[in-house]
Design an enzyme around this catalytic site. Structure first.
Site, PDB file in Angstrom:
ATOM      1  N   TRP A 102     -88.020  18.311  55.224  1.00 41.92           N
ATOM      2  CA  TRP A 102     -89.285  18.184  54.493  1.00 41.92           C
ATOM      3  C   TRP A 102     -90.160  17.073  55.055  1.00 41.92           C
ATOM      4  O   TRP A 102     -91.240  16.822  54.554  1.00 41.92           O
ATOM      5  CB  TRP A 102     -89.009  17.880  53.018  1.00 41.92           C
ATOM      6  CG  TRP A 102     -87.903  16.884  52.842  1.00 41.92           C
ATOM      7  CD1 TRP A 102     -88.019  15.527  52.910  1.00 41.92           C
ATOM      8  CD2 TRP A 102     -86.533  17.163  52.600  1.00 41.92           C
ATOM      9  NE1 TRP A 102     -86.796  14.937  52.729  1.00 41.92           N
ATOM     10  CE2 TRP A 102     -85.860  15.937  52.528  1.00 41.92           C
ATOM     11  CE3 TRP A 102     -85.801  18.343  52.441  1.00 41.92           C
ATOM     12  CZ2 TRP A 102     -84.486  15.840  52.293  1.00 41.92           C
ATOM     13  CZ3 TRP A 102     -84.438  18.248  52.205  1.00 41.92           C
ATOM     14  CH2 TRP A 102     -83.800  17.005  52.135  1.00 41.92           C
TER      15      TRP A 102
ATOM     16  N   GLU B  65     -89.105  16.391  46.675  1.00 40.50           N
ATOM     17  CA  GLU B  65     -88.820  15.304  45.737  1.00 40.50           C
ATOM     18  C   GLU B  65     -88.206  15.818  44.442  1.00 40.50           C
ATOM     19  O   GLU B  65     -87.353  15.158  43.855  1.00 40.50           O
ATOM     20  CB  GLU B  65     -90.085  14.492  45.452  1.00 40.50           C
ATOM     21  CG  GLU B  65     -90.535  13.619  46.620  1.00 40.50           C
ATOM     22  CD  GLU B  65     -89.487  12.593  47.033  1.00 40.50           C
ATOM     23  OE1 GLU B  65     -88.600  12.264  46.226  1.00 40.50           O
ATOM     24  OE2 GLU B  65     -89.559  12.133  48.191  1.00 40.50           O
TER      25      GLU B  65
ATOM     26  N   THR C 143     -79.849  14.235  43.596  1.00 43.01           N
ATOM     27  CA  THR C 143     -79.239  15.224  44.475  1.00 43.01           C
ATOM     28  C   THR C 143     -79.249  14.700  45.909  1.00 43.01           C
ATOM     29  O   THR C 143     -80.231  14.086  46.337  1.00 43.01           O
ATOM     30  CB  THR C 143     -80.010  16.552  44.398  1.00 43.01           C
ATOM     31  OG1 THR C 143     -80.073  16.960  43.032  1.00 43.01           O
ATOM     32  CG2 THR C 143     -79.344  17.648  45.206  1.00 43.01           C
TER      33      THR C 143
ATOM     34  N   TYR D  55     -90.935   7.984  39.112  1.00 39.60           N
ATOM     35  CA  TYR D  55     -90.463   7.964  40.499  1.00 39.60           C
ATOM     36  C   TYR D  55     -91.207   8.990  41.344  1.00 39.60           C
ATOM     37  O   TYR D  55     -91.749   8.679  42.415  1.00 39.60           O
ATOM     38  CB  TYR D  55     -88.950   8.212  40.599  1.00 39.60           C
ATOM     39  CG  TYR D  55     -88.598   8.586  42.012  1.00 39.60           C
ATOM     40  CD1 TYR D  55     -88.517   7.608  42.996  1.00 39.60           C
ATOM     41  CD2 TYR D  55     -88.492   9.917  42.409  1.00 39.60           C
ATOM     42  CE1 TYR D  55     -88.299   7.932  44.325  1.00 39.60           C
ATOM     43  CE2 TYR D  55     -88.278  10.259  43.730  1.00 39.60           C
ATOM     44  CZ  TYR D  55     -88.179   9.260  44.682  1.00 39.60           C
ATOM     45  OH  TYR D  55     -88.001   9.588  45.987  1.00 39.60           O
TER      46      TYR D  55
ATOM     47  N   ASP E 280     -86.212   4.317  43.375  1.00 39.13           N
ATOM     48  CA  ASP E 280     -85.067   5.169  43.091  1.00 39.13           C
ATOM     49  C   ASP E 280     -83.789   4.339  43.210  1.00 39.13           C
ATOM     50  O   ASP E 280     -83.825   3.117  43.294  1.00 39.13           O
ATOM     51  CB  ASP E 280     -85.041   6.350  44.064  1.00 39.13           C
ATOM     52  CG  ASP E 280     -84.766   5.882  45.476  1.00 39.13           C
ATOM     53  OD1 ASP E 280     -85.016   4.691  45.767  1.00 39.13           O
ATOM     54  OD2 ASP E 280     -84.281   6.673  46.295  1.00 39.13           O
TER      55      ASP E 280
ATOM     56  N   CYS F 253     -77.736   0.235  53.915  1.00 41.97           N
ATOM     57  CA  CYS F 253     -77.470  -0.504  52.677  1.00 41.97           C
ATOM     58  C   CYS F 253     -76.816   0.447  51.669  1.00 41.97           C
ATOM     59  O   CYS F 253     -77.327   0.696  50.578  1.00 41.97           O
ATOM     60  CB  CYS F 253     -78.769  -1.091  52.130  1.00 41.97           C
ATOM     61  SG  CYS F 253     -78.527  -2.371  50.877  1.00 41.97           S
TER      62      CYS F 253
ATOM     63  N   CYS G 242     -81.495 -11.311  53.461  1.00 40.28           N
ATOM     64  CA  CYS G 242     -80.739 -10.804  52.316  1.00 40.28           C
ATOM     65  C   CYS G 242     -79.922 -11.902  51.640  1.00 40.28           C
ATOM     66  O   CYS G 242     -78.963 -12.437  52.199  1.00 40.28           O
ATOM     67  CB  CYS G 242     -79.826  -9.673  52.766  1.00 40.28           C
ATOM     68  SG  CYS G 242     -78.949  -8.889  51.394  1.00 40.28           S
TER      69      CYS G 242
END
Length: 353
Positions: free
Chosen positions: A28, A45, A51, A128, A146, A198, A214
């Site tokens: 996509w 989205e 998912t 979102y 998210d 991450c 970080c």
DNA sequence: GAGGCGTGGGG
DNA sequence: TCCCCAAGCCT
């Protein structure tokens, strides 16, 4: 802390440079320099809500083939959308997808709105997804927070307060990171970072473009963030499904109620799912009185909020048997293309053995 | 705002 | 085997 290296600021440019070298190729996603198609961004989205990309990809390609644009999707019967969605889960998404396509046609002349506020009014689009479409499809400055963002930001700023209580703070921190330039690429970069570097377990900090910024890594607590409240155990439910077969091979199928669990999907006739029942009580729920024989074995299936054990009963019915209200006789060859959720595909498989 | 709402893969 | 997880939304 004398001797400890001071942390850098997490610069958007560093992440974008990493993204330009390591961006994932996803079906996509527009190619570099290519203009994004809002329809494809929106469709992806919705499919990607809770998912994985691996699970969504084949569905995305099938949808795009069958429904190349929002007009094609809006013009199709919802039953066909549910058939194509079968197996992907969270079926309210499919119903809302169709409703959203129709709303875009009716309210926006087939053109997706670009602002988060307008996107938010459409079915199936929450905070979102509105931010994701605004950023990725229209390159507007928006922060689609998210699970990836939550994890990345919780680690970047060593937020030790557990989710979901820490969400407002994570949101505030996320907003400070989003740049004015290339906000769409930046949003996708954070998601790619969360998906490949991450990661929830054993993050690959040595490869991370933000490693020197970080705080969790500096403290050595990256593996334990973000913290989350423990989840309660899933309750168990039981039920039975009925495999009624005519001499010509047709099988009795039924439509589930339009809302709720597996709403609008096709099923084998089934008892309600709850406490375990004895055989006689189960058979009072059968679609016909008949010589029901239990199949060896059971179907087990785990839903989002309970675990199900399903027995399967089979019987041969006369060709003249009339399908009850809401049910119909389906040719055996048509069953695989029905809107059967995974739990009933398992039941079909057991019945056919 | 807490709970309902799927599925399949990985550690 | 079990538990956790994945680009959340709706009521």
């Amino acid at each position: 802390m004398p001797g400890a290296a001071p942390l850098n600021r997490p610069e958007a440019g560093a992440l974008l440079a990493w993204y330009d070298r390591h961006r994932r190729r996803l079906p996509w996603r527009a190619l570099p320099g290519e203009k994004a198609d809002p329809y494809r961004v929106w469709l992806s989205e919705i499919m990607l809500q809770q998912t994985t990309t691996v699970a969504a990809a084949p569905y995305f390609l099938r949808f795009l083939t069958r429904f190349p644009d929002v007009a094609a999707l809006a013009g199709a019967p919802v039953e066909e959308v549910l058939k194509l969605w079968a197996g992907l889960g969270y079926y309210a998404r499919a119903r809302n997808l169709h409703a959203c396509a129709k709303a875009v046609m009716d309210r926006h002349h087939g053109i997706f709105p670009s602002s988060e506020a307008e996107l938010l009014t459409l079915p199936g689009i929450g905070p979102y997804t509105a931010a994701a479409v605004a950023a990725i499809a229209f390159d507007l400055k928006a922060t689609p927070m998210d699970g990836n963002w939550e994890r990345v930001v919780a680690r970047l700023f060593a937020v030790e307060e557990p989710l979901p209580g820490s969400k407002p703070r994570l949101r505030t921190l996320s907003g400070t990171l989003t740049p004015d330039e290339r906000p769409g690429d930046f949003a996708q970069a954070v998601m790619d970072l969360g998906a490949t570097i991450c990661t929830p377990k054993r993050p690959a900090c040595v490869l991370c473009p933000w490693a020197t910024a970080c705080e969790a890594r500096a403290k050595g607590i990256q593996d334990s963030l973000p913290r989350k409240a423990a989840k309660p155990a899933k309750p168990e439910r039981f039920g039975a499904a009925f495999w009624a077969r005519r001499p010509d091979g047709a099988i009795l199928l039924r439509r589930r109620p339009p809302k709720g669990l597996l709403g609008g999907m096709t099923e084998l006739p089934t008892t309600p799912w709850g406490p375990r029942l004895d055989r006689d009580t189960v058979l009072t729920q059968a679609p016909f009185p008949a010589d029901w024989r239990i199949r060896t074995g059971v179907v087990t299936h785990v839903f989002s909020h309970f675990a199900l054990t399903l027995e399967v009963f089979a019987a041969d019915l006369p060709q003249t048997a009339v399908a009850p209200e809401g049910a119909w006789w389906a040719a055996p060859a048509s069953i695989d293309s029905e809107a059967l959720p995974s739990v009933f595909r398992k039941a079909v498989e057991l019945a056919r053995r």
